[in-house]
Design an enzyme around this catalytic site. Structure first.
Site, short mmCIF file in Angstrom:
data_model
loop_
_atom_site.label_atom_id
_atom_site.label_comp_id
_atom_site.label_asym_id
_atom_site.label_seq_id
_atom_site.Cartn_x
_atom_site.Cartn_y
_atom_site.Cartn_z
N ASP A 97 19.70 15.60 27.80
CA ASP A 97 20.77 15.48 26.80
C ASP A 97 21.35 16.87 26.58
OD1 ASP A 97 22.43 15.06 24.65
OD2 ASP A 97 20.96 13.94 23.46
N SER A 120 22.35 9.80 17.55
CA SER A 120 23.25 10.95 17.45
C SER A 120 23.48 11.29 15.97
CB SER A 120 24.55 10.66 18.20
OG SER A 120 25.29 11.85 18.40
N HIS A 135 22.34 11.60 26.68
CA HIS A 135 22.45 11.43 25.23
C HIS A 135 22.17 9.99 24.82
CE1 HIS A 135 23.52 12.50 21.24
NE2 HIS A 135 24.62 11.78 21.20
#
Length: 631
Positions: free
Chosen positions: A339, A224, A370
Protein backbone atom coordinates in the site's frame (compact mmCIF):
# COMPACT_ATOMS: atom_id res chain seq x y z
CA UNK A 1 -24.59 -24.06 18.82
CA UNK A 2 -25.56 -21.34 21.30
CA UNK A 3 -28.67 -19.24 21.03
CA UNK A 4 -29.04 -15.88 22.73
CA UNK A 5 -32.21 -13.96 23.30
CA UNK A 6 -32.18 -10.28 22.65
CA UNK A 7 -33.30 -9.50 26.19
CA UNK A 8 -36.45 -8.79 28.09
CA UNK A 9 -38.50 -5.64 28.04
CA UNK A 10 -36.86 -2.98 30.20
CA UNK A 11 -37.52 0.70 30.77
CA UNK A 12 -35.37 2.67 28.36
CA UNK A 13 -31.97 3.34 29.95
CA UNK A 14 -33.22 2.09 33.31
CA UNK A 15 -29.82 0.49 33.84
CA UNK A 16 -26.24 1.11 32.66
CA UNK A 17 -25.25 -0.33 29.31
CA UNK A 18 -23.24 -3.13 30.93
CA UNK A 19 -26.27 -4.21 32.92
CA UNK A 20 -28.47 -4.12 29.84
CA UNK A 21 -25.98 -6.39 28.06
CA UNK A 22 -26.04 -8.83 30.93
CA UNK A 23 -29.83 -8.86 30.88
CA UNK A 24 -29.85 -9.40 27.14
CA UNK A 25 -28.21 -12.80 27.57
CA UNK A 26 -30.59 -14.21 30.20
CA UNK A 27 -32.48 -17.33 29.12
CA UNK A 28 -35.46 -16.40 26.97
CA UNK A 29 -38.88 -16.04 28.55
CA UNK A 30 -41.59 -18.58 27.91
CA UNK A 31 -42.49 -16.92 24.62
CA UNK A 32 -39.10 -17.31 23.01
CA UNK A 33 -37.64 -14.27 21.30
CA UNK A 34 -35.62 -14.29 18.14
CA UNK A 35 -31.98 -14.08 19.18
CA UNK A 36 -28.42 -14.18 17.93
CA UNK A 37 -27.19 -17.63 17.00
CA UNK A 38 -23.54 -18.39 17.76
CA UNK A 39 -21.82 -21.35 16.14
CA UNK A 40 -18.07 -22.03 16.00
CA UNK A 41 -17.55 -18.77 17.85
CA UNK A 42 -19.26 -16.69 15.18
CA UNK A 43 -22.62 -14.96 14.83
CA UNK A 44 -24.68 -16.85 12.24
CA UNK A 45 -27.29 -15.62 9.79
CA UNK A 46 -30.74 -15.98 11.33
CA UNK A 47 -33.58 -16.25 8.78
CA UNK A 48 -35.85 -13.95 10.79
CA UNK A 49 -33.16 -11.25 10.74
CA UNK A 50 -32.26 -11.82 7.09
CA UNK A 51 -35.62 -10.62 5.71
CA UNK A 52 -34.70 -7.06 4.75
CA UNK A 53 -38.37 -6.13 4.32
CA UNK A 54 -38.69 -6.26 8.10
CA UNK A 55 -35.68 -4.09 8.88
CA UNK A 56 -36.26 -0.78 10.63
CA UNK A 57 -34.50 2.16 8.98
CA UNK A 58 -34.36 5.74 10.19
CA UNK A 59 -32.02 8.70 10.45
CA UNK A 60 -31.36 11.31 13.12
CA UNK A 61 -28.87 13.92 14.30
CA UNK A 62 -26.70 13.42 17.38
CA UNK A 63 -25.61 16.45 19.37
CA UNK A 64 -21.86 16.64 19.97
CA UNK A 65 -19.75 18.48 22.55
CA UNK A 66 -18.03 20.79 20.05
CA UNK A 67 -18.86 23.79 17.90
CA UNK A 68 -16.50 23.67 14.94
CA UNK A 69 -18.44 26.01 12.64
CA UNK A 70 -18.50 28.96 15.05
CA UNK A 71 -22.27 29.43 15.25
CA UNK A 72 -22.40 29.25 19.05
CA UNK A 73 -24.29 25.92 19.13
CA UNK A 74 -23.00 22.36 19.50
CA UNK A 75 -22.63 20.70 16.11
CA UNK A 76 -24.94 17.82 15.27
CA UNK A 77 -23.79 14.86 13.19
CA UNK A 78 -26.09 13.01 10.82
CA UNK A 79 -26.67 9.32 11.58
CA UNK A 80 -28.60 6.52 9.93
CA UNK A 81 -29.72 3.26 11.56
CA UNK A 82 -30.67 -0.10 10.09
CA UNK A 83 -31.77 -2.72 12.62
CA UNK A 84 -33.72 -5.97 12.79
CA UNK A 85 -37.48 -5.50 13.05
CA UNK A 86 -37.43 -7.59 16.21
CA UNK A 87 -35.88 -4.60 18.01
CA UNK A 88 -39.39 -3.10 17.93
CA UNK A 89 -41.72 -6.09 17.58
CA UNK A 90 -40.03 -8.21 20.26
CA UNK A 91 -38.15 -5.62 22.31
CA UNK A 92 -34.84 -7.14 21.20
CA UNK A 93 -31.65 -5.32 22.11
CA UNK A 94 -28.78 -5.70 19.69
CA UNK A 95 -25.09 -4.80 19.40
CA UNK A 96 -23.98 -2.31 16.75
CA UNK A 97 -21.54 -2.28 13.84
CA UNK A 98 -20.71 1.33 13.06
CA UNK A 99 -18.91 3.07 10.18
CA UNK A 100 -18.36 6.80 9.85
CA UNK A 101 -16.94 8.70 6.89
CA UNK A 102 -16.40 12.10 5.26
CA UNK A 103 -17.08 10.52 1.83
CA UNK A 104 -20.77 9.59 2.03
CA UNK A 105 -22.05 12.75 0.32
CA UNK A 106 -19.52 12.83 -2.47
CA UNK A 107 -16.08 14.34 -3.02
CA UNK A 108 -14.45 16.80 -5.37
CA UNK A 109 -13.12 15.35 -8.60
CA UNK A 110 -9.38 14.74 -8.85
CA UNK A 111 -7.95 17.82 -10.53
CA UNK A 112 -4.18 18.06 -10.14
CA UNK A 113 -4.31 21.72 -11.18
CA UNK A 114 -5.52 22.39 -7.63
CA UNK A 115 -2.83 20.29 -5.95
CA UNK A 116 0.51 21.71 -4.84
CA UNK A 117 3.09 22.23 -7.60
CA UNK A 118 5.85 19.62 -7.34
CA UNK A 119 8.31 21.89 -9.11
CA UNK A 120 9.88 23.21 -5.94
CA UNK A 121 13.39 23.20 -4.58
CA UNK A 122 13.87 21.07 -1.48
CA UNK A 123 13.87 23.54 1.41
CA UNK A 124 12.57 26.29 -0.86
CA UNK A 125 9.30 28.18 -0.82
CA UNK A 126 6.41 26.43 -2.55
CA UNK A 127 4.42 28.11 -5.26
CA UNK A 128 1.00 29.21 -3.98
CA UNK A 129 -1.74 26.62 -4.45
CA UNK A 130 -4.94 27.37 -6.33
CA UNK A 131 -7.63 25.87 -4.03
CA UNK A 132 -10.47 23.76 -5.33
CA UNK A 133 -13.58 25.72 -6.30
CA UNK A 134 -16.72 24.66 -4.38
CA UNK A 135 -17.50 21.79 -6.73
CA UNK A 136 -19.15 19.35 -4.31
CA UNK A 137 -22.89 19.81 -4.56
CA UNK A 138 -24.43 19.84 -1.10
CA UNK A 139 -27.10 17.17 -0.70
CA UNK A 140 -29.92 18.56 1.40
CA UNK A 141 -31.53 15.24 2.31
CA UNK A 142 -29.92 11.81 2.58
CA UNK A 143 -31.96 9.57 4.90
CA UNK A 144 -29.95 6.50 3.94
CA UNK A 145 -26.32 7.49 4.27
CA UNK A 146 -24.75 4.18 3.19
CA UNK A 147 -25.55 0.51 2.62
CA UNK A 148 -22.17 -0.75 3.79
CA UNK A 149 -22.16 -3.72 6.21
CA UNK A 150 -25.93 -4.08 6.24
CA UNK A 151 -26.08 -7.30 4.23
CA UNK A 152 -23.36 -8.85 6.40
CA UNK A 153 -24.32 -7.88 9.94
CA UNK A 154 -28.07 -7.19 10.17
CA UNK A 155 -28.92 -10.81 9.22
CA UNK A 156 -26.63 -11.87 12.05
CA UNK A 157 -28.54 -9.85 14.62
CA UNK A 158 -26.62 -6.57 14.70
CA UNK A 159 -27.78 -3.04 14.00
CA UNK A 160 -25.70 -1.15 11.45
CA UNK A 161 -25.10 2.56 12.00
CA UNK A 162 -23.47 5.13 9.71
CA UNK A 163 -22.61 8.74 10.35
CA UNK A 164 -21.19 11.57 8.28
CA UNK A 165 -18.08 13.32 9.55
CA UNK A 166 -18.40 16.91 10.76
CA UNK A 167 -18.67 19.36 7.89
CA UNK A 168 -19.70 16.73 5.35
CA UNK A 169 -23.13 15.88 4.02
CA UNK A 170 -25.85 16.76 6.50
CA UNK A 171 -23.50 16.88 9.50
CA UNK A 172 -22.88 20.32 10.91
CA UNK A 173 -19.44 21.79 11.52
CA UNK A 174 -16.22 22.02 9.54
CA UNK A 175 -13.97 19.22 8.32
CA UNK A 176 -10.66 19.33 10.20
CA UNK A 177 -8.82 16.35 8.62
CA UNK A 178 -7.57 14.73 11.79
CA UNK A 179 -8.67 17.47 14.17
CA UNK A 180 -10.39 16.80 17.49
CA UNK A 181 -13.92 16.95 16.12
CA UNK A 182 -13.24 13.91 13.91
CA UNK A 183 -12.64 11.90 17.09
CA UNK A 184 -15.43 13.48 19.09
CA UNK A 185 -18.07 13.11 16.36
CA UNK A 186 -18.16 9.27 16.48
CA UNK A 187 -17.70 9.43 20.25
CA UNK A 188 -20.98 11.35 20.43
CA UNK A 189 -22.73 8.69 18.36
CA UNK A 190 -21.46 5.95 20.68
CA UNK A 191 -22.54 8.04 23.66
CA UNK A 192 -26.02 8.29 22.08
CA UNK A 193 -26.14 4.52 21.67
CA UNK A 194 -25.45 4.32 25.41
CA UNK A 195 -27.92 7.01 26.50
CA UNK A 196 -25.27 9.62 27.29
CA UNK A 197 -25.90 11.98 24.36
CA UNK A 198 -29.05 13.32 22.77
CA UNK A 199 -30.36 12.46 19.32
CA UNK A 200 -32.93 14.47 17.38
CA UNK A 201 -35.25 13.77 14.47
CA UNK A 202 -34.04 16.87 12.59
CA UNK A 203 -30.82 18.83 12.34
CA UNK A 204 -32.24 21.81 14.25
CA UNK A 205 -35.32 20.42 16.02
CA UNK A 206 -36.09 19.41 19.60
CA UNK A 207 -37.87 16.06 19.16
CA UNK A 208 -35.55 13.49 20.69
CA UNK A 209 -34.73 9.97 19.53
CA UNK A 210 -33.46 7.26 21.88
CA UNK A 211 -31.49 4.11 21.10
CA UNK A 212 -33.69 1.88 23.26
CA UNK A 213 -32.90 -1.04 20.97
CA UNK A 214 -29.11 -0.99 21.51
CA UNK A 215 -27.11 -3.04 24.01
CA UNK A 216 -24.61 -0.18 24.06
CA UNK A 217 -21.83 -2.41 22.73
CA UNK A 218 -20.27 -1.12 19.49
CA UNK A 219 -17.75 -2.36 16.95
CA UNK A 220 -16.33 0.00 14.33
CA UNK A 221 -14.69 -0.72 11.01
CA UNK A 222 -13.94 0.91 7.66
CA UNK A 223 -11.24 1.33 5.04
CA UNK A 224 -8.76 4.18 4.48
CA UNK A 225 -10.25 7.42 5.90
CA UNK A 226 -13.15 5.28 7.15
CA UNK A 227 -10.54 3.05 8.81
CA UNK A 228 -8.81 6.02 10.41
CA UNK A 229 -11.95 7.14 12.24
CA UNK A 230 -12.47 3.99 14.35
CA UNK A 231 -8.99 4.56 15.79
CA UNK A 232 -9.77 8.26 16.23
CA UNK A 233 -12.90 7.37 18.19
CA UNK A 234 -11.03 4.78 20.24
CA UNK A 235 -8.43 7.33 21.37
CA UNK A 236 -11.20 9.14 23.28
CA UNK A 237 -11.64 6.09 25.51
CA UNK A 238 -15.40 6.24 24.96
CA UNK A 239 -17.27 3.59 26.92
CA UNK A 240 -19.15 1.15 24.73
CA UNK A 241 -16.64 1.04 21.87
CA UNK A 242 -15.56 -2.53 22.46
CA UNK A 243 -13.72 -3.42 19.25
CA UNK A 244 -12.35 -1.82 16.11
CA UNK A 245 -11.18 -3.27 12.80
CA UNK A 246 -9.28 -0.46 11.02
CA UNK A 247 -8.47 -1.34 7.40
CA UNK A 248 -5.56 0.60 5.87
CA UNK A 249 -5.94 3.40 8.43
CA UNK A 250 -4.07 6.70 8.27
CA UNK A 251 -2.76 6.96 11.81
CA UNK A 252 -0.79 10.19 11.37
CA UNK A 253 -1.33 12.91 8.81
CA UNK A 254 2.33 13.85 9.16
CA UNK A 255 3.38 10.35 8.17
CA UNK A 256 0.83 10.41 5.39
CA UNK A 257 2.28 13.58 3.81
CA UNK A 258 5.90 13.49 5.05
CA UNK A 259 8.70 10.95 5.51
CA UNK A 260 11.51 11.55 7.96
CA UNK A 261 11.33 15.30 7.47
CA UNK A 262 10.87 15.10 3.71
CA UNK A 263 7.83 16.44 1.87
CA UNK A 264 6.41 13.28 0.31
CA UNK A 265 3.05 12.67 -1.35
CA UNK A 266 0.89 9.58 -0.90
CA UNK A 267 1.18 7.22 -3.85
CA UNK A 268 -1.04 8.17 -6.76
CA UNK A 269 -1.65 11.73 -5.53
CA UNK A 270 1.48 13.77 -6.24
CA UNK A 271 1.15 17.25 -4.78
CA UNK A 272 -1.61 16.37 -2.34
CA UNK A 273 -1.40 17.80 1.16
CA UNK A 274 -3.75 18.13 4.09
CA UNK A 275 -5.46 21.29 2.82
CA UNK A 276 -6.08 19.59 -0.54
CA UNK A 277 -7.83 16.78 1.32
CA UNK A 278 -9.99 19.37 3.11
CA UNK A 279 -11.16 20.68 -0.26
CA UNK A 280 -11.72 17.14 -1.47
CA UNK A 281 -14.20 16.23 1.32
CA UNK A 282 -15.94 19.54 2.17
CA UNK A 283 -19.54 18.69 1.24
CA UNK A 284 -21.21 20.32 4.25
CA UNK A 285 -23.70 23.13 4.62
CA UNK A 286 -23.06 26.04 2.22
CA UNK A 287 -23.82 28.68 4.87
CA UNK A 288 -20.70 27.76 6.86
CA UNK A 289 -18.38 27.45 3.87
CA UNK A 290 -16.71 30.84 4.24
CA UNK A 291 -16.19 30.34 7.97
CA UNK A 292 -14.64 26.88 7.47
CA UNK A 293 -12.39 28.00 4.63
CA UNK A 294 -11.05 30.94 6.61
CA UNK A 295 -10.76 29.33 10.03
CA UNK A 296 -9.81 25.78 9.11
CA UNK A 297 -8.56 25.32 5.56
CA UNK A 298 -6.54 28.53 5.37
CA UNK A 299 -5.03 27.81 8.79
CA UNK A 300 -3.96 24.40 7.50
CA UNK A 301 -2.25 26.03 4.55
CA UNK A 302 -0.45 28.42 6.88
CA UNK A 303 0.84 25.66 9.18
CA UNK A 304 1.50 22.61 7.00
CA UNK A 305 5.04 23.81 6.08
CA UNK A 306 6.07 22.46 2.70
CA UNK A 307 9.40 24.28 3.03
CA UNK A 308 11.12 22.33 5.83
CA UNK A 309 8.79 19.31 6.04
CA UNK A 310 9.37 19.24 9.79
CA UNK A 311 7.05 17.98 12.51
CA UNK A 312 5.19 20.55 14.60
CA UNK A 313 2.38 20.94 17.10
CA UNK A 314 0.00 21.22 14.14
CA UNK A 315 1.02 17.75 12.95
CA UNK A 316 1.32 16.32 16.47
CA UNK A 317 -2.36 17.04 17.06
CA UNK A 318 -3.16 14.89 14.02
CA UNK A 319 -0.99 11.95 15.06
CA UNK A 320 -3.05 9.28 16.82
CA UNK A 321 0.04 7.70 18.36
CA UNK A 322 0.14 10.73 20.66
CA UNK A 323 -3.34 9.80 21.93
CA UNK A 324 -2.84 6.04 22.07
CA UNK A 325 -3.19 5.79 25.86
CA UNK A 326 -6.93 6.36 25.48
CA UNK A 327 -7.44 3.22 23.37
CA UNK A 328 -9.15 0.34 25.17
CA UNK A 329 -11.04 -1.18 22.23
CA UNK A 330 -9.82 -4.60 21.10
CA UNK A 331 -8.09 -3.98 17.76
CA UNK A 332 -7.87 -6.19 14.69
CA UNK A 333 -5.60 -4.25 12.34
CA UNK A 334 -5.60 -4.83 8.58
CA UNK A 335 -3.18 -3.53 5.94
CA UNK A 336 -1.43 -4.33 2.67
CA UNK A 337 2.36 -4.46 2.52
CA UNK A 338 2.29 -2.87 -0.94
CA UNK A 339 0.00 0.00 0.00
CA UNK A 340 1.84 3.07 -1.24
CA UNK A 341 -1.09 5.37 -0.48
CA UNK A 342 -1.56 4.78 3.26
CA UNK A 343 1.71 3.00 3.85
CA UNK A 344 2.00 -0.02 6.15
CA UNK A 345 3.93 1.91 8.80
CA UNK A 346 0.58 3.46 9.79
CA UNK A 347 -0.79 0.16 11.10
CA UNK A 348 2.56 -1.11 12.36
CA UNK A 349 3.33 1.86 14.62
CA UNK A 350 -0.10 1.70 16.27
CA UNK A 351 -0.05 -2.10 16.59
CA UNK A 352 3.31 -2.02 18.35
CA UNK A 353 2.07 0.65 20.76
CA UNK A 354 -1.14 -1.24 21.55
CA UNK A 355 0.80 -4.45 22.14
CA UNK A 356 3.03 -2.64 24.62
CA UNK A 357 -0.07 -1.41 26.46
CA UNK A 358 -1.73 -4.80 26.66
CA UNK A 359 -4.73 -3.91 24.47
CA UNK A 360 -6.21 -7.04 22.80
CA UNK A 361 -4.62 -7.06 19.35
CA UNK A 362 -4.40 -9.11 16.19
CA UNK A 363 -3.03 -8.06 12.82
CA UNK A 364 -3.87 -9.16 9.30
CA UNK A 365 -1.46 -8.23 6.51
CA UNK A 366 -1.75 -9.10 2.84
CA UNK A 367 0.63 -8.63 -0.07
CA UNK A 368 -1.61 -6.26 -2.05
CA UNK A 369 -2.17 -2.53 -2.23
CA UNK A 370 -4.62 -0.13 -0.60
CA UNK A 371 -7.52 -1.62 1.32
CA UNK A 372 -8.51 -5.23 1.81
CA UNK A 373 -10.38 -6.38 4.93
CA UNK A 374 -9.57 -9.50 6.92
CA UNK A 375 -11.56 -12.61 6.05
CA UNK A 376 -15.13 -12.41 7.35
CA UNK A 377 -14.43 -15.32 9.68
CA UNK A 378 -11.73 -13.31 11.46
CA UNK A 379 -13.91 -10.19 11.66
CA UNK A 380 -16.86 -12.22 12.90
CA UNK A 381 -14.86 -13.95 15.61
CA UNK A 382 -13.49 -10.57 16.70
CA UNK A 383 -16.84 -8.82 16.90
CA UNK A 384 -18.56 -11.86 18.41
CA UNK A 385 -15.99 -12.00 21.19
CA UNK A 386 -15.68 -8.34 22.03
CA UNK A 387 -18.98 -6.75 20.89
CA UNK A 388 -21.42 -9.58 21.57
CA UNK A 389 -19.43 -10.79 24.56
CA UNK A 390 -19.19 -14.49 23.66
CA UNK A 391 -16.12 -16.30 25.04
CA UNK A 392 -15.04 -17.86 21.75
CA UNK A 393 -11.30 -18.03 22.44
CA UNK A 394 -10.29 -15.53 19.74
CA UNK A 395 -7.70 -14.12 22.09
CA UNK A 396 -5.93 -17.48 21.89
CA UNK A 397 -5.80 -17.41 18.08
CA UNK A 398 -2.57 -16.49 16.31
CA UNK A 399 -1.55 -12.87 16.88
CA UNK A 400 -0.60 -12.30 13.23
CA UNK A 401 -2.25 -13.46 10.01
CA UNK A 402 -0.22 -12.89 6.85
CA UNK A 403 -1.25 -13.72 3.31
CA UNK A 404 1.71 -15.37 1.67
CA UNK A 405 2.76 -14.56 -1.88
CA UNK A 406 0.29 -15.95 -4.39
CA UNK A 407 -2.18 -17.13 -1.74
CA UNK A 408 -5.85 -16.24 -1.56
CA UNK A 409 -6.51 -13.35 0.84
CA UNK A 410 -9.15 -15.49 2.52
CA UNK A 411 -6.44 -17.98 3.53
CA UNK A 412 -3.78 -16.13 5.54
CA UNK A 413 -0.98 -18.00 7.28
CA UNK A 414 -1.00 -17.72 11.10
CA UNK A 415 2.13 -16.58 12.93
CA UNK A 416 2.85 -16.09 16.64
CA UNK A 417 3.56 -12.39 16.06
CA UNK A 418 4.61 -9.75 13.57
CA UNK A 419 7.46 -9.25 12.99
CA UNK A 420 8.19 -12.97 12.86
CA UNK A 421 9.63 -13.99 16.25
CA UNK A 422 12.68 -15.54 14.57
CA UNK A 423 13.53 -12.41 12.55
CA UNK A 424 16.90 -10.91 13.39
CA UNK A 425 18.63 -7.85 11.99
CA UNK A 426 21.43 -8.65 9.55
CA UNK A 427 23.79 -5.90 8.37
CA UNK A 428 24.90 -5.63 4.76
CA UNK A 429 27.39 -3.20 3.18
CA UNK A 430 27.65 -1.80 -0.35
CA UNK A 431 30.77 -1.73 -2.45
CA UNK A 432 31.83 -1.15 -6.03
CA UNK A 433 30.44 0.95 -8.84
CA UNK A 434 26.77 1.49 -8.09
CA UNK A 435 26.13 3.36 -11.33
CA UNK A 436 26.39 -0.12 -12.79
CA UNK A 437 25.43 -2.69 -10.12
CA UNK A 438 27.81 -2.94 -7.20
CA UNK A 439 28.09 -5.55 -4.48
CA UNK A 440 25.92 -5.88 -1.38
CA UNK A 441 27.51 -8.32 1.04
CA UNK A 442 26.84 -9.61 4.53
CA UNK A 443 30.41 -9.18 5.69
CA UNK A 444 31.23 -6.16 3.59
CA UNK A 445 34.67 -5.86 2.00
CA UNK A 446 36.60 -6.62 5.16
CA UNK A 447 40.15 -6.60 3.81
CA UNK A 448 42.83 -4.13 4.79
CA UNK A 449 43.50 -2.38 1.48
CA UNK A 450 40.76 0.22 1.85
CA UNK A 451 38.20 -1.61 -0.27
CA UNK A 452 34.70 -0.53 0.62
CA UNK A 453 35.85 2.89 1.69
CA UNK A 454 35.13 4.47 -1.66
CA UNK A 455 32.24 6.67 -2.71
CA UNK A 456 29.42 6.64 -5.17
CA UNK A 457 27.72 9.63 -6.76
CA UNK A 458 24.14 10.31 -7.82
CA UNK A 459 23.05 13.17 -10.07
CA UNK A 460 19.49 14.11 -9.18
CA UNK A 461 16.93 14.04 -11.97
CA UNK A 462 13.27 13.67 -11.04
CA UNK A 463 12.24 12.80 -14.60
CA UNK A 464 13.45 9.20 -14.16
CA UNK A 465 10.98 7.06 -12.23
CA UNK A 466 12.19 4.55 -9.67
CA UNK A 467 11.30 1.50 -11.74
CA UNK A 468 13.27 2.91 -14.68
CA UNK A 469 16.31 3.39 -12.47
CA UNK A 470 16.05 -0.11 -11.00
CA UNK A 471 15.81 -1.64 -14.48
CA UNK A 472 18.67 0.39 -15.99
CA UNK A 473 21.94 -1.42 -16.71
CA UNK A 474 23.80 1.82 -15.94
CA UNK A 475 22.64 5.18 -14.62
CA UNK A 476 24.34 8.10 -12.94
CA UNK A 477 20.96 8.97 -11.37
CA UNK A 478 21.12 6.11 -8.89
CA UNK A 479 23.43 3.79 -7.00
CA UNK A 480 22.50 0.11 -7.03
CA UNK A 481 24.13 -2.67 -5.00
CA UNK A 482 23.01 -6.29 -5.00
CA UNK A 483 23.75 -9.55 -3.23
CA UNK A 484 24.86 -12.61 -5.14
CA UNK A 485 22.04 -14.80 -6.40
CA UNK A 486 20.12 -16.47 -3.60
CA UNK A 487 20.50 -20.26 -3.47
CA UNK A 488 17.53 -20.54 -1.09
CA UNK A 489 14.45 -18.48 -0.33
CA UNK A 490 14.97 -15.67 2.19
CA UNK A 491 12.10 -14.59 4.43
CA UNK A 492 12.17 -10.93 5.46
CA UNK A 493 9.80 -9.91 8.27
CA UNK A 494 9.73 -6.52 9.94
CA UNK A 495 11.36 -3.17 9.34
CA UNK A 496 14.54 -2.73 7.32
CA UNK A 497 16.67 0.30 8.15
CA UNK A 498 19.38 2.13 6.26
CA UNK A 499 22.20 4.31 7.46
CA UNK A 500 23.60 6.44 4.66
CA UNK A 501 26.58 8.76 4.99
CA UNK A 502 25.94 11.35 2.31
CA UNK A 503 26.89 14.83 1.19
CA UNK A 504 25.35 17.12 -1.40
CA UNK A 505 26.61 20.05 -3.44
CA UNK A 506 23.42 21.94 -2.50
CA UNK A 507 21.94 23.13 0.83
CA UNK A 508 19.09 20.59 0.62
CA UNK A 509 18.19 17.46 -1.35
CA UNK A 510 15.78 14.55 -1.49
CA UNK A 511 17.07 11.15 -0.41
CA UNK A 512 15.20 8.05 -1.58
CA UNK A 513 15.93 4.38 -0.98
CA UNK A 514 14.31 1.32 -2.56
CA UNK A 515 14.90 -2.28 -1.62
CA UNK A 516 14.43 -4.34 -4.78
CA UNK A 517 14.52 -7.89 -6.05
CA UNK A 518 16.73 -8.29 -9.11
CA UNK A 519 16.66 -8.76 -11.98
CA UNK A 520 13.98 -6.10 -12.31
CA UNK A 521 11.45 -7.72 -14.60
CA UNK A 522 8.68 -5.14 -14.89
CA UNK A 523 6.27 -7.91 -13.93
CA UNK A 524 2.70 -7.06 -13.01
CA UNK A 525 2.96 -9.45 -10.07
CA UNK A 526 3.13 -7.16 -7.08
CA UNK A 527 5.95 -8.99 -5.25
CA UNK A 528 8.24 -9.73 -8.20
CA UNK A 529 10.41 -6.58 -8.19
CA UNK A 530 9.84 -4.19 -5.32
CA UNK A 531 10.46 -5.20 -1.71
CA UNK A 532 10.01 -1.90 0.13
CA UNK A 533 10.83 1.84 0.06
CA UNK A 534 11.77 4.80 2.24
CA UNK A 535 12.54 8.51 2.01
CA UNK A 536 14.31 11.07 4.21
CA UNK A 537 15.55 14.64 4.38
CA UNK A 538 19.32 14.66 5.05
CA UNK A 539 18.84 18.08 6.66
CA UNK A 540 17.24 16.23 9.57
CA UNK A 541 20.15 13.83 10.03
CA UNK A 542 20.84 15.12 13.55
CA UNK A 543 17.20 14.99 14.68
CA UNK A 544 16.49 13.20 17.95
CA UNK A 545 13.61 11.39 16.22
CA UNK A 546 14.03 11.51 12.46
CA UNK A 547 10.60 9.92 11.98
CA UNK A 548 9.04 13.08 13.46
CA UNK A 549 11.81 15.71 13.36
CA UNK A 550 11.08 19.07 14.94
CA UNK A 551 13.99 20.97 13.38
CA UNK A 552 16.57 20.54 10.64
CA UNK A 553 20.04 22.01 10.44
CA UNK A 554 20.33 22.25 6.67
CA UNK A 555 23.24 20.90 4.69
CA UNK A 556 26.64 22.45 4.20
CA UNK A 557 27.57 21.69 0.59
CA UNK A 558 30.28 19.05 0.49
CA UNK A 559 29.92 18.12 4.18
CA UNK A 560 28.89 14.56 5.02
CA UNK A 561 26.01 13.71 7.36
CA UNK A 562 24.82 10.31 8.54
CA UNK A 563 21.12 9.67 7.93
CA UNK A 564 19.57 6.62 9.54
CA UNK A 565 15.91 5.82 8.93
CA UNK A 566 13.42 3.00 8.56
CA UNK A 567 11.97 1.70 5.33
CA UNK A 568 8.33 0.63 5.20
CA UNK A 569 7.47 -2.58 7.11
CA UNK A 570 7.25 -5.75 5.05
CA UNK A 571 6.89 -9.49 5.24
CA UNK A 572 8.05 -11.11 2.05
CA UNK A 573 9.77 -14.27 0.92
CA UNK A 574 12.46 -13.43 -1.64
CA UNK A 575 12.71 -16.47 -3.89
CA UNK A 576 15.85 -18.38 -4.74
CA UNK A 577 17.37 -17.11 -7.97
CA UNK A 578 16.81 -13.46 -7.04
CA UNK A 579 19.31 -10.89 -5.83
CA UNK A 580 18.44 -8.46 -3.04
CA UNK A 581 19.26 -4.94 -4.18
CA UNK A 582 19.74 -1.62 -2.38
CA UNK A 583 19.02 1.39 -4.60
CA UNK A 584 19.94 4.89 -3.41
CA UNK A 585 18.83 7.93 -5.38
CA UNK A 586 17.59 11.46 -4.83
CA UNK A 587 14.19 12.57 -6.16
CA UNK A 588 11.51 9.90 -6.44
CA UNK A 589 9.34 11.03 -9.35
CA UNK A 590 6.06 9.65 -8.00
CA UNK A 591 6.49 10.70 -4.36
CA UNK A 592 8.88 13.59 -3.70
CA UNK A 593 9.24 17.21 -4.79
CA UNK A 594 10.77 17.85 -8.21
CA UNK A 595 13.72 20.24 -7.76
CA UNK A 596 15.79 21.38 -10.72
CA UNK A 597 17.93 18.46 -11.91
CA UNK A 598 21.67 18.48 -11.33
CA UNK A 599 22.26 18.29 -7.57
CA UNK A 600 24.99 15.73 -6.92
CA UNK A 601 24.87 13.45 -3.88
CA UNK A 602 28.02 11.63 -2.79
CA UNK A 603 27.61 8.49 -0.69
CA UNK A 604 30.41 7.25 1.57
CA UNK A 605 30.15 3.51 0.99
CA UNK A 606 32.35 2.52 3.92
CA UNK A 607 29.93 4.17 6.35
CA UNK A 608 26.70 3.11 4.67
CA UNK A 609 24.71 0.13 5.95
CA UNK A 610 21.51 -1.78 5.26
CA UNK A 611 19.95 -3.78 8.09
CA UNK A 612 17.53 -6.49 6.98
CA UNK A 613 15.06 -8.33 9.27
CA UNK A 614 15.83 -11.90 8.21
CA UNK A 615 13.90 -14.85 9.59
CA UNK A 616 16.68 -17.10 10.87
CA UNK A 617 19.11 -14.20 11.08
CA UNK A 618 22.61 -14.09 9.69
CA UNK A 619 22.89 -17.87 9.43
CA UNK A 620 19.84 -18.08 7.16
CA UNK A 621 21.03 -15.30 4.88
CA UNK A 622 24.58 -16.67 4.71
CA UNK A 623 23.22 -20.10 3.88
CA UNK A 624 21.08 -18.64 1.10
CA UNK A 625 24.13 -16.82 -0.28
CA UNK A 626 26.45 -19.79 0.27
CA UNK A 627 28.60 -17.59 2.49
CA UNK A 628 30.54 -19.44 5.23
CA UNK A 629 29.53 -18.52 8.78
CA UNK A 630 32.02 -16.93 11.13
CA UNK A 631 31.95 -20.11 13.20
Amino acid sequence: MRRYSGGVDQPRYAAPAAALLALSFLPPPAAAQTGLVIEDGQAQIVPAFADSSTWVRHDLWVETEFDSDGDGRPDRVHVDVTRPGQTDGEGLKVPVIYETSPYYSGVAGIDFAHFWDLRQEVGGEPRPRDPFPPTIRHIESQPRISRSHMATWVPRGFAVVHSQSPGTGQSQGCPTVGGANESLGPKAVIDWLNGRARGFTTVDGNEEVEAYWATGKVGMTGTSYNGTLPLAAATTGVEGLEAIIPIAPNTSYYHYYRSNGLVRAPGGYPGEDIDVLFDFIFSGFPEVRDYCLTNVRDEMTAQLDRTTGDYSDFWAGRDYLNHIDGVRAATLMSHGFNDWNVMPEHSHRISMALRERGVPLQIYYHQGGHGGPPPLERMNRWFTRYVVGVENGVEDDAAAWIVREGDDREEPTPYPSYPHPEAESVTLRPDGDGNWTGILSVDGPADDDGAGDGTGTVVDNFSFAGDQLAAAEWSNHRLLYATPELREDVHLSGVATVSVRVSADAPAANLSVWLVSLPWTGSEEINDDLITKGWADPSNAAAEDIASPRTGTGLTPGEFVEVEFALQPDDQVIPAGSRIGLMIFSSDKDFTLHPDPGTTLTVDLGATRLSLPVVGGSAALRRALSVPTSD
